[in-house]
Design an enzyme around this catalytic site. Structure first.
Site, PDB file in Angstrom:
ATOM      1  CD  GLU A 223      13.360   0.400   9.116  1.00 13.58           C
ATOM      2  OE1 GLU A 223      14.252   1.866   9.752  1.00 13.58           O
ATOM      3  OE2 GLU A 223      13.882  -0.774   9.577  1.00 13.58           O
TER       4      GLU A 223
ATOM      5  CB  CYS B  70      13.632   9.118   7.630  1.00 10.15           C
ATOM      6  SG  CYS B  70      14.694   7.995   7.394  1.00 10.15           S
TER       7      CYS B  70
ATOM      8  CE  LYS C  59      -1.729   2.825   1.660  1.00  2.00           C
ATOM      9  NZ  LYS C  59      -1.629   4.736   1.741  1.00  2.00           N
TER      10      LYS C  59
ATOM     11  CD  GLU D 113      10.376  13.072  11.337  1.00  2.36           C
ATOM     12  OE1 GLU D 113       9.270  12.757  11.594  1.00  2.36           O
ATOM     13  OE2 GLU D 113      10.979  12.367  11.107  1.00  2.36           O
TER      14      GLU D 113
HETATM   15  P1  NAD Z   1       2.556   8.856   7.101  1.00  5.55           P
HETATM   16  O1  NAD Z   1       2.862   8.077   8.499  1.00  5.55           O
HETATM   17  O2  NAD Z   1       1.634   9.563   7.117  1.00  5.55           O
HETATM   18  O3  NAD Z   1       1.770   7.393   6.263  1.00  5.55           O
HETATM   19  C1  NAD Z   1       3.134   6.920   6.374  1.00  5.55           C
HETATM   20  C2  NAD Z   1       1.961   5.716   5.015  1.00  5.55           C
HETATM   21  O4  NAD Z   1       0.853   5.161   6.113  1.00  5.55           O
HETATM   22  C3  NAD Z   1       1.518   6.270   3.401  1.00  5.55           C
HETATM   23  O5  NAD Z   1       1.272   5.212   2.962  1.00  5.55           O
HETATM   24  C4  NAD Z   1      -0.019   6.543   4.403  1.00  5.55           C
HETATM   25  O6  NAD Z   1      -1.056   6.107   3.749  1.00  5.55           O
HETATM   26  C5  NAD Z   1      -0.123   4.755   5.381  1.00  5.55           C
HETATM   27  N1  NAD Z   1      -1.444   4.993   6.591  1.00  5.55           N
HETATM   28  C6  NAD Z   1      -1.674   6.355   7.458  1.00  5.55           C
HETATM   29  N2  NAD Z   1      -2.722   6.607   7.879  1.00  5.55           N
HETATM   30  C7  NAD Z   1      -2.459   5.104   8.379  1.00  5.55           C
HETATM   31  C8  NAD Z   1      -3.267   3.471   9.053  1.00  5.55           C
HETATM   32  N3  NAD Z   1      -4.115   4.525  10.006  1.00  5.55           N
HETATM   33  N4  NAD Z   1      -3.366   2.481   8.683  1.00  5.55           N
HETATM   34  C9  NAD Z   1      -2.835   2.035   7.975  1.00  5.55           C
HETATM   35  N5  NAD Z   1      -1.548   3.042   7.543  1.00  5.55           N
HETATM   36  C10 NAD Z   1      -1.879   4.161   7.204  1.00  5.55           C
HETATM   37  O7  NAD Z   1       3.830   9.632   7.081  1.00  5.55           O
HETATM   38  P2  NAD Z   1       4.254   9.968   5.795  1.00  5.55           P
HETATM   39  O8  NAD Z   1       3.708  11.579   5.785  1.00  5.55           O
HETATM   40  O9  NAD Z   1       3.730   9.828   3.891  1.00  5.55           O
HETATM   41  O10 NAD Z   1       6.267  10.066   5.431  1.00  5.55           O
HETATM   42  C11 NAD Z   1       6.708  11.044   7.032  1.00  5.55           C
HETATM   43  C12 NAD Z   1       6.923   9.988   7.625  1.00  5.55           C
HETATM   44  O11 NAD Z   1       7.367   9.253   7.416  1.00  5.55           O
HETATM   45  C13 NAD Z   1       8.299  10.795   8.687  1.00  5.55           C
HETATM   46  O12 NAD Z   1       8.022  10.692  10.288  1.00  5.55           O
HETATM   47  C14 NAD Z   1       9.552  10.343   8.390  1.00  5.55           C
HETATM   48  O13 NAD Z   1      10.598  10.150   9.237  1.00  5.55           O
HETATM   49  C15 NAD Z   1       8.505   8.919   8.403  1.00  5.55           C
HETATM   50  N6  NAD Z   1      10.125   8.164   7.839  1.00  5.55           N
HETATM   51  C16 NAD Z   1      11.229   7.144   8.122  1.00  5.55           C
HETATM   52  C17 NAD Z   1      11.850   6.806   7.937  1.00  5.55           C
HETATM   53  C18 NAD Z   1      12.543   5.348   8.018  1.00  5.55           C
HETATM   54  O14 NAD Z   1      13.382   4.804   7.263  1.00  5.55           O
HETATM   55  N7  NAD Z   1      12.818   5.648   9.205  1.00  5.55           N
HETATM   56  C19 NAD Z   1      11.937   6.599   5.999  1.00  5.55           C
HETATM   57  C20 NAD Z   1      11.218   8.055   5.481  1.00  5.55           C
HETATM   58  C21 NAD Z   1       9.926   8.463   6.230  1.00  5.55           C
END
Ligand code: NAD
Length: 494
Positions: A265, A299, A189, A398
């Site tokens: 992650e 990230c 997804k 963050e």
């Molecule tokens: P997000 O958590 O908003 O969304 C990530 C994914 O989760 C999306 O596909 C979203 O549709 C899905 N999602 C949202 N609500 C959900 C739910 N209730 N149930 C299941 N899935 C759901 O994150 P984002 O805004 O897309 O990305 C930014 C974040 O990702 C930042 O916090 C960043 O630090 C983190 N990130 C971490 C790494 C790492 O390797 N640690 C790498 C890149 C980004």
């Protein structure tokens, strides 16, 4: 070498309406609904994506389960899986420019990074696991002489993967490549605002010979499609990259469904620590390179700069001058150093964070404002703030934008205390020529990764994972294989 004419030839390419990839076929959502994906370059609609419901996710999981059970992939000889994966990597590389432009149009990443960190990185990751998959052996236990203890490593079955928008191909293939290499089927997804490139490499996987149903891609909102995947009773492992808020929900979904293993992650608030004995020019350059690429939407971005007091002014001057020389603008133009912020919500979050920090006593050294509003896109000036309290939100939370907070320290102990002063523990960097100090800092920093005298991209050969609230488990390297396999022991009487 990237060529501006070749990029420009692709920049307005029409994107047809996108569908889910289920059972090897492109299918519309059962609801018939779609969701527009908006380009941060100019705010225009790029394409429409299938807005999937729980039923669509259930169909994708059922397809993955059938594919897994009948052995069309899981039952193939490793060498055969390897050939398919190598061909997949080749196809991604062949289509790298098209993928990079598509990705940059969708998430605003500057084209050089969109090319190297996305399709090229994805191809390398797939090759790495393709080459590894026929070198992973079982074990024989050193047990009693009248028994043979065998330790098999088996695929888990159906893996769910949920990924964010900042580097869809890089992060997506960190999940897909090891999971598929060891024989699992996967339901992916993508983020609702960055699905296009993943859908495209899904097509390329089929072209490379991945059997239908082994990789299914379902687009849509997190709260519906994402939740349905995480709540599925037929997904054994869920691997996730994204925010801590969603990560917490996934743990709840697991508890409320089938206790699937959840690998997280999450975010970070990494520190870049500069000591006076460091090469200060290299450290200043590294500082800029560690926060401003992809508009800070990385990230491991080092969003906190900690500088020993004696060199604070000198370092800040160098970092500020370098930052002011960055050119922010159209991500598809090779002259620009940085592209667009991912969208209006993220831009507003960045601006609010700056405003709140200033209200709480911080001072803007440079930036702090949006740019190019007339374009309809979302751009922000690389921003440096100083003087914020180390108890402030700016220091601890963050932002995920091009915002660097600069602080001074006196002693190594204080530097360590400050570096560890957040709930996150993803990455960090130390600049010093003193080897003993470097090792003390490596040991003392509560993070999954520490870089010394560099703060640069790292490759697939080493694990990436967070401690504290930055997550659990590891992407990349052979350690990632543990997430997608079970150990089974067999005892044979001799
Ligand atoms: P997000 O958590 O908003 O969304 C990530 C994914 O989760 C999306 O596909 C979203 O549709 C899905 N999602 C949202 N609500 C959900 C739910 N209730 N149930 C299941 N899935 C759901 O994150 P984002 O805004 O897309 O990305 C930014 C974040 O990702 C930042 O916090 C960043 O630090 C983190 N990130 C971490 C790494 C790492 O390797 N640690 C790498 C890149 C980004």
């Amino acid at each position: 070498m990237l060529d501006q004419d070749a990029i420009d030839a692709l920049r307005h390419q029409l994107i047809p309406e996108q569908r889910n990839l289920i059972d090897g076929r492109k299918v519309a959502a059962t609801t018939g609904e779609t969701r527009a994906t908006i380009s941060p370059i100019d705010g225009g609609i790029l394409a429409n994506l299938a807005e999937s419901a729980a039923d669509d996710v259930a169909r994708a999981v059922a397809s993955a389960r059938t594919a897994y059970t009948d052995g069309r992939w899981s039952g193939r000889a490793p060498i055969e899986r390897k050939q398919v994966m190598l061909e997949w990597a080749n196809l991604i590389e062949k289509n790298a420019l098209e993928l990079a432009v598509l990705g940059a149009r969708e998430n605003g990443t500057e084209i050089r990074m969109a090319f190297n960190a996305e399709p090229m990185n994805a191809a390398n990751t797939i090759r790495y696991y393709a080459e590894a998959l026929d070198k992973i052996y079982g074990e024989i236990a050193p047990t009693a002489p009248d028994v043979l203890g065998l330790i098999h490593r088996e695929p888990v079955g159906v893996v769910g993967a949920i990924v964010p928008w900042n580097f869809p191909l890089m992060i997506g293939t960190w999940k897909l490549a090891p999971a598929l290499a060891v024989g699992n089927s996967v339901v992916l997804k993508p983020s609702e605002s960055a699905s296009l490139t993943l859908l495209r490499i899904g097509e390329l996987a089929l072209e490379a010979g991945l059997p239908p149903g082994v990789l299914n891609i379902v687009t849509g909102g997190g709260a519906v499609a994402g939740e349905a995947l995480a709540m599925s009773m037929d997904v054994e492992v869920l691997t996730f990259t994204g925010s801590g808020a969603v990560g917490r929900r996934l743990l709840e979904y697991s508890a409320r469904s089938n206790l699937k293993r959840i690998y997280l992650e999450l975010g970070g608030k990494s520190a870049n620590v500069i000591f006076p004995d460091a090469d200060l020019n290299a450290a200043a350059g590294g500082t800029i390179g560690a926060i401003f690429p992809n508009s800070g939407q990385v990230c491991v971005a080092a969003s906190r700069l900690l500088v020993q007091r004696d060199i604070f002014d000198e370092v800040l001057e160098k970092v500020t001058a370098g930052t002011q020389s960055l050119i922010v603008g159209d991500p598809l133009s090779l002259v620009n150093s940085t592209g667009a912020v991912h969208g209006p919500a993220q831009l507003q979050k960045n601006l609010n964070a700056v405003q709140d920090a200033v209200a709480a006593g911080a001072e803007v050294v440079t930036g702090g404002h949006a740019l190019h509003g007339e374009s309809g896109g979302t751009y922000m000036a690389p921003t440096i703030l100083k003087g914020a309290s180390t108890q402030s939100d700016l220091f601890r939370d963050e932002i995920f934008g091009p915002v660097l907070s600069v602080h001074s320290f006196d002693t190594e102990e204080e530097a360590l205390h400050l570096a560890n002063g957040t709930v996150y523990g993803l990455a960090g960097a130390v600049w010093t020529k003193d080897l003993s100090r470097a090792h003390r800092m490596i040991r003392g920093m509560h993070t999954g990764m520490v870089q010394v005298n560099r703060a640069a991209p790292v490759d697939v050969t080493s694990p990436l994972g967070g401690v504290k609230q930055s997550g659990n488990g590891y992407d990349k390297s052979l350690h990632a294989v543990d997430k997608f396999t079970n150990l089974k022991t067999a005892w044979l009487k001799i």
